[in-house]
Design a protein around this motif. Structure first.
Motif, mmCIF file in Angstrom:
data_model
loop_
_atom_site.group_PDB
_atom_site.id
_atom_site.type_symbol
_atom_site.label_atom_id
_atom_site.label_comp_id
_atom_site.label_asym_id
_atom_site.label_seq_id
_atom_site.Cartn_x
_atom_site.Cartn_y
_atom_site.Cartn_z
ATOM 1 N N UNK A 1 0.839 -1.199 0.000
ATOM 2 C CA UNK A 1 0.000 0.000 0.000
ATOM 3 C C UNK A 1 0.872 1.245 0.000
ATOM 4 N N UNK A 2 0.756 2.039 -1.058
ATOM 5 C CA UNK A 2 1.461 3.316 -1.128
ATOM 6 C C UNK A 2 0.506 4.405 -0.665
ATOM 7 N N UNK A 3 0.749 4.894 0.552
ATOM 8 C CA UNK A 3 -0.157 5.848 1.195
ATOM 9 C C UNK A 3 0.572 7.164 1.412
ATOM 10 N N UNK A 4 0.000 8.286 1.031
ATOM 11 C CA UNK A 4 0.715 9.562 1.110
ATOM 12 C C UNK A 4 0.910 10.028 2.541
ATOM 13 N N UNK A 5 1.834 10.945 2.718
ATOM 14 C CA UNK A 5 2.034 11.596 4.012
ATOM 15 C C UNK A 5 0.712 12.207 4.471
ATOM 16 N N UNK A 6 0.385 12.025 5.737
ATOM 17 C CA UNK A 6 -0.858 12.565 6.276
ATOM 18 C C UNK A 6 -2.040 11.641 6.149
ATOM 19 N N UNK A 7 -1.844 10.469 5.508
ATOM 20 C CA UNK A 7 -2.950 9.531 5.318
ATOM 21 C C UNK A 7 -3.358 8.865 6.630
ATOM 22 N N UNK A 8 -2.412 8.631 7.502
ATOM 23 C CA UNK A 8 -2.699 7.926 8.747
ATOM 24 C C UNK A 8 -2.343 6.455 8.653
ATOM 25 N N UNK B 1 9.412 15.151 0.718
ATOM 26 C CA UNK B 1 8.334 15.030 1.693
ATOM 27 C C UNK B 1 8.691 15.439 3.100
ATOM 28 N N UNK B 2 9.950 15.821 3.360
ATOM 29 C CA UNK B 2 10.338 16.185 4.730
ATOM 30 C C UNK B 2 9.636 17.438 5.222
ATOM 31 N N UNK B 3 9.249 18.319 4.287
ATOM 32 C CA UNK B 3 8.803 19.663 4.693
ATOM 33 C C UNK B 3 7.327 19.928 4.431
ATOM 34 N N UNK B 4 6.603 18.977 3.851
ATOM 35 C CA UNK B 4 5.168 19.156 3.630
ATOM 36 C C UNK B 4 4.480 17.981 4.308
ATOM 37 N N UNK C 1 -2.158 18.799 5.275
ATOM 38 C CA UNK C 1 -2.917 19.441 4.196
ATOM 39 C C UNK C 1 -2.612 20.929 4.064
ATOM 40 N N UNK C 2 -2.419 21.588 5.187
ATOM 41 C CA UNK C 2 -2.222 23.040 5.164
ATOM 42 C C UNK C 2 -0.754 23.436 5.147
ATOM 43 N N UNK C 3 0.135 22.468 5.147
ATOM 44 C CA UNK C 3 1.566 22.750 5.154
ATOM 45 C C UNK C 3 2.044 23.054 3.738
ATOM 46 N N UNK C 4 3.181 23.730 3.626
ATOM 47 C CA UNK C 4 3.748 24.032 2.307
ATOM 48 C C UNK C 4 5.234 24.291 2.428
ATOM 49 N N UNK C 5 5.945 24.071 1.329
ATOM 50 C CA UNK C 5 7.374 24.392 1.237
ATOM 51 C C UNK C 5 7.761 24.391 -0.234
ATOM 52 N N UNK C 6 8.652 25.283 -0.612
ATOM 53 C CA UNK C 6 9.133 25.371 -1.993
ATOM 54 C C UNK C 6 10.416 24.559 -2.114
#
Length: 594
Positions: free
Chosen positions: A55-62, A548-551, A554-559
């Motif tokens: 299962x490939x689950x994104x960051x924040x999925x739980x 993915x270290x910096x985002x 859902x409300x997080x962001x980084x360039x």
């Protein structure tokens, strides 16, 4: 393999998941998007006899909750027992905190060195009960009943054995399934169970390889000498055993050709084995002392040396057993790190996985945010196509504020790095100036690039830079960076994984050099020769992890800024590893746009 005569329907499993979640988290609990559907698919796959689910689950999925839900239904409703494996102690601690809060009946256990003896203040492995000669936990309960009921390690261990679900590290599980079970057979406390759930599963192969790759380090003989100097049980003289060990070790280091290395390694293990009774005697002697007073510094040093000799002999004995079965041709004497360090690998990773991992798993779930190409992942872990099912869960994050700006002009490869470095550094200085009040990181690929940046940056930029020189100083630098709360920029390699830089901890990140593994490393070179796609796929996973270290929500962001033109080649070679979410964020720009 966990087979059932009838596979429960999706409706039944969905209701069981709801009932379990309500009982554990309260009736008002609601699953996140995709969570319950994925849990149902995983359970149906397991019951149908498919060995693995990827299962490939994104960051924040739980992912941790997914693990709990699947394990909860399997254990509570169907009476199954299992393990949840974590890649490091930090992740294990996160799971442990959640268990204490929501699932106190489940067990979690870290290695013995993480628990201290209340009597002598040493790690449990060197606690009074173990040093007094107790070889079994039954003996500890009989001889030290007051400790057995109060010792944190013993209490947690007893609970972890009886628990339907136990959380531990991969390393601990591998030791229990392979080394402890070989010694104790059916009497081993942590035998195979019905299911195994693997978090951060992209690390599985690296962890298995590392667990069974013993090494020579430059301070080994100093510790061995300490035990020899304290020896009283030797059948020969101290100078004789010292020379025997040194000579065998020198032959291993100097030997050319696997047959010669393997023969010398057997001699070395035999020689160190002669010292084991004295290492055990040192432990027992110091154990008796520690029951009356805290050991002083020199005694603790000797205790550490005795522990080292015992563990050192065990690890090389296990390695020799692996090579005897995998074939001498599979051995790699990896002395590429220099500095007196030599690591011994096994390149026959199909055998290694079959023996150490697959043989001990009934049904398994692999979870990670960075699986990449599932076929490549399964191939590396020696999993056949008919043995697994795969699910990709799309991210629900809004990445509009988290672009990946890519400048393809300069390449930090061997041929172009000298010319590229000053031009890329100039871009780095402009990027840092454009983020005057924000924190960021610079991924450098290796320590030499990090050092060169620190030496070459302008004074104004250098004042904002924070770096480290090795893994030992990295943690201190990270803690200082997180305490900074201003506009610091952390510079170094190995920032791609295992750190959480959410929100204002990091608002921009620069990839100065694509982190290709070093081909000077003999294990890396052998892996690439065995499977050329592995090299680029491994690098792609590092990039995915790093971005993915910096985002983190859902409300997080980084360039992100990718400044090494070698990224073009990586996209061609390993394009299948990058998902649509990642590819859609890439903006190719000219250096003048920075």
């Amino acid at each position: 393999m966990m087979k059932e005569k009838i596979v429960p329907s999706a409706e039944i499993l969905s209701a069981q998941l709801d009932e379990w979640a309500a009982a554990v988290l309260g009736k008002d609990f609601r699953f996140r998007e995709y969570q319950k559907e994925l849990a149902v698919n995983i359970l149906q796959s397991m019951f149908s006899g498919i060995k693995y689910y990827i299962a490939q689950c994104p960051t924040g999925f739980g992912k941790s909750f997914l693990a709990f839900a699947v394990a909860g239904v399997l254990s509570t409703v169907y009476g199954k027992r299992g393990y949840i494996l974590c890649s490091d102690l930090s992740l294990t601690k996160q799971y442990s905190d959640d268990l204490d809060r929501y699932l106190p009946e489940w067990g979690n256990l870290m290695g013995q060195n993480n628990y201290m003896c209340d009597v002598n203040g040493l790690p449990f492995k060197s606690g009074v009960c173990r040093l007094s000669g107790c070889k079994s936990y039954y003996e500890i309960q009989r001889m030290y009943p007051e400790c057995a009921s109060a010792c944190e390690y013993l209490v947690r261990r007893a609970k972890a054995i009886s628990s339907p679900v136990t959380v531990c590290t991969y390393q601990q599980w591998l030791v229990q399934q392979n080394i402890v079970r070989r010694k104790l057979g059916d009497g081993a406390p942590f035998g195979p169970r019905d299911f195994v759930i693997c978090d951060e599963a992209h690390n599985v192969m690296d962890i298995v390889q590392s667990q069974f790759s013993p090494k020579f380090d430059k301070f080994d003989m100093r510790k061995i000498d300490d035990v020899i100097d304290s020896a009283v049980l030797l059948r020969c003289g101290k100078d004789e055993i010292r020379e025997k060990i040194r000579s065998a070790r020198d032959r291993v280091t100097a030997a050319d050709g696997n047959d010669m290395v393997f023969a010398a390694l057997n001699d070395y293990v035999s020689a160190v084995g002669e010292l084991l009774p004295d290492a055990e005697a040192v432990r027992s002697s110091l154990g008796r002392k520690s029951a009356d007073h805290r050991l002083d510094r020199s005694e603790r040093k000797l205790m550490s040396a005795a522990d080292f000799v015992i563990d050192h002999a065990d690890s090389f004995t296990e390695y020799i057993r692996i090579i005897e079965n995998a074939g001498v041709d599979s051995m790699i004497k990896n002395d590429s790190a220099g500095g007196g360090s030599v690591t011994f690998n096994c390149i026959n990773e199909s055998y290694l996985m079959a023996r150490a991992f697959h043989a001990n798993v009934g049904a398994g779930l692999f979870m990670s945010a960075t699986i990449g190409d599932p076929a490549a992942f399964a191939r590396e872990l020696d999993i056949r196509p008919d043995q697994y099912r795969y699910a990709f869960v799309p991210s629900t994050f809004d990445f509009t504020r988290s672009p990946i700006n890519y400048v393809p002009t300069y390449k930090m490869n061997y041929a172009g790095k000298d010319a590229a470095f000053p031009r890329i550094l100039s871009m780095v200085e402009r990027i840092i100036a454009a983020h005057p009040d924000e924190q960021g990181i610079i991924q450098t690929g290796n320590y030499s690039v990090a050092s060169k940046i620190m030496e070459s940056a302008s004074p104004a930029v250098r004042r904002r830079l924070l770096s480290y020189v090795d893994s030992a100083t990295k943690q201190d630098a990270l803690e200082m960076f997180k305490r900074g709360g201003g506009n610091m920029v952390l510079v170094g390699p190995t920032l791609m994984e295992g750190i959480d830089l959410r929100d204002d901890f990091c608002r921009f990140q620069i990839i100065f050099k694509i982190p290709y593994p070093s081909l000077a490393d003999k294990y890396t070179k052998a892996k690439m020769e065995h499977d050329r796609s592995w090299y680029s796929n491994k690098t792609a996973l590092s990039i995915l992890q790093g971005v993915g270290r910096s985002v983190r929500s859902k409300d997080d962001w980084a360039v992100t800024y990718v400044l090494d033109g070698c990224f073009d080649g990586l996209l061609r070679q390993a394009g299948g590893m990058f998902g649509n979410d990642f590819m859609s964020r890439i903006r190719r720009i000219d250096e003048s746009a920075i």
